[in-house]
Design an enzyme around this catalytic site. Sequence first.
Site, PDB file in Angstrom:
ATOM      1  CG  ASP A 160      -0.246  -0.126   2.530  1.00 13.67           C
ATOM      2  OD1 ASP A 160       0.690  -0.945   2.633  1.00 13.67           O
ATOM      3  OD2 ASP A 160      -0.622   0.596   3.480  1.00 13.67           O
ATOM      4  CD  GLU A 207       3.019  -1.046   7.749  1.00 16.70           C
ATOM      5  OE1 GLU A 207       3.137  -1.165   8.978  1.00 16.70           O
ATOM      6  OE2 GLU A 207       3.161   0.042   7.182  1.00 16.70           O
ATOM      7  CD  GLU A 208       2.672   3.290   5.672  1.00 17.31           C
ATOM      8  OE1 GLU A 208       2.555   3.754   6.825  1.00 17.31           O
ATOM      9  OE2 GLU A 208       3.764   3.180   5.086  1.00 17.31           O
ATOM     10  NE  ARG A 255      18.026  -2.797  18.596  1.00 20.35           N
ATOM     11  CZ  ARG A 255      17.785  -3.149  19.855  1.00 20.35           C
ATOM     12  NH1 ARG A 255      16.642  -3.728  20.156  1.00 20.35           N
ATOM     13  NH2 ARG A 255      18.678  -2.925  20.808  1.00 20.35           N
ATOM     14  CG  HIS A 304       5.730   7.764   6.077  1.00 25.41           C
ATOM     15  ND1 HIS A 304       4.804   7.582   7.088  1.00 25.41           N
ATOM     16  CD2 HIS A 304       6.001   6.527   5.608  1.00 25.41           C
ATOM     17  CE1 HIS A 304       4.546   6.287   7.233  1.00 25.41           C
ATOM     18  NE2 HIS A 304       5.267   5.624   6.344  1.00 25.41           N
TER      19      HIS A 304
END
Length: 399
Positions: free
Chosen positions: A80, A138-139, A181, A370
């Site tokens: 998306d 996802e957003e 990580r 973004h």
Amino acid sequence: MAAGILDDVAAISDEITELRHSIHAEPEIGLDLPKTQRKVLDALDGLPLEISTGQGLSSVTAVLRGARPGKTVLLRGDMDALPVTERTGVPYSSQVPGVMHACGHDLHTAMLAGAAKLLCARQAELEGNVIFMFQPGEEGAGGARIMIAEGVLDAAGERPCAAYALHVASSITPLGVVTSRPGTVMAAADTLHVTVRGRGGHGSQPQLASDPIPTACEIVTALQTMVTRRFDVFDPVVLTVGSFHAGTTDNVIPDDAKFVATIRTFSPRSRDRVRESALGLVGQIAGAHGQQADAAFVDGYPVTVNDAGEFGFALQTASALLGDARMTSMPFPITGSEDFSYVLEQVPGAFLMFGACPADADPATAAYNHSAEAAFDDAALSDGTALYAELALRRLAAG
Ligand SMILES: [Zn+2]
Ligand SMILES: [Zn+2]
């Protein structure tokens, strides 16, 4: 094996780039991405995959069954875009006003489709199954959670032993560098909504009213004290009241005061504790002033937690494929959030950031994801595609 995948990807790099440009030029937002879905289906057409599409969202789930028995691995790419008006000036810029692939999900989609093609070509040697999870929303819309509810984790008939996602970055991480990580890699992002209910009246006669404004102010500062006094500095909480509204003019005491806070936490334990502590504090301070408060803690995405073993495996794989210099360890988690967290709650895996900062830009100053100027270099596509494929190949070979 490593050199092989990089050779294979070179042969399809033009089509991966074309797919990325096509998706970039026609970005779509949210859970319903029919054009993007169509492009993915076309890219997968003719491959030996079991393909299904979503009910509540325009997802694509593709399963590749290796010729040899083995476990199942899941690879995820989100699809998306964002409500941003593009200002990158690239030739394949968005043709949709106000919509842009500013988070690089167009690269993820193209790379995952490319990886599907590479792995299909190796079906005969593949020891197990691969689930390709092409995910809308996802957003903010939580598409991953919906795909899980619709069965993506069981698409191959058994739960995956591992799940991986790549996320490109337009700045900070240099082009082609993989970073992540063990443990927490991204925050949980939740929202606290508070309405303090007093009793309105004349501003000159507060004793005849019950003023909600000082109470709400006291709660806001108490929440900051809570963050510093009740949480470990090494398992931090970020709480920001970004909206605070009450009243209409100087001489009228309003009936209520409202505010909204975003709360970022980095462990499931802190997330649970901050919910309990914040709600308790709001109610008790309002009560101390003879008022009531409605408080709601609205869950956003959970903490994204990399499995230590899968992170180590992904690090080794990236180093073997791309060279040691291309893998760096991230010192701290990212304060953003990510709905791949829902997958990682159920399947051990790793979420990896992948540098796609334009080669001619300085990663320290380039526009971040973004931004309307966030640019992602096509040069990341081949290595990202190869890394997706190599993670699946090696993980299945490891059994
Ligand atoms: Zn994003
Ligand atoms: Zn993103």
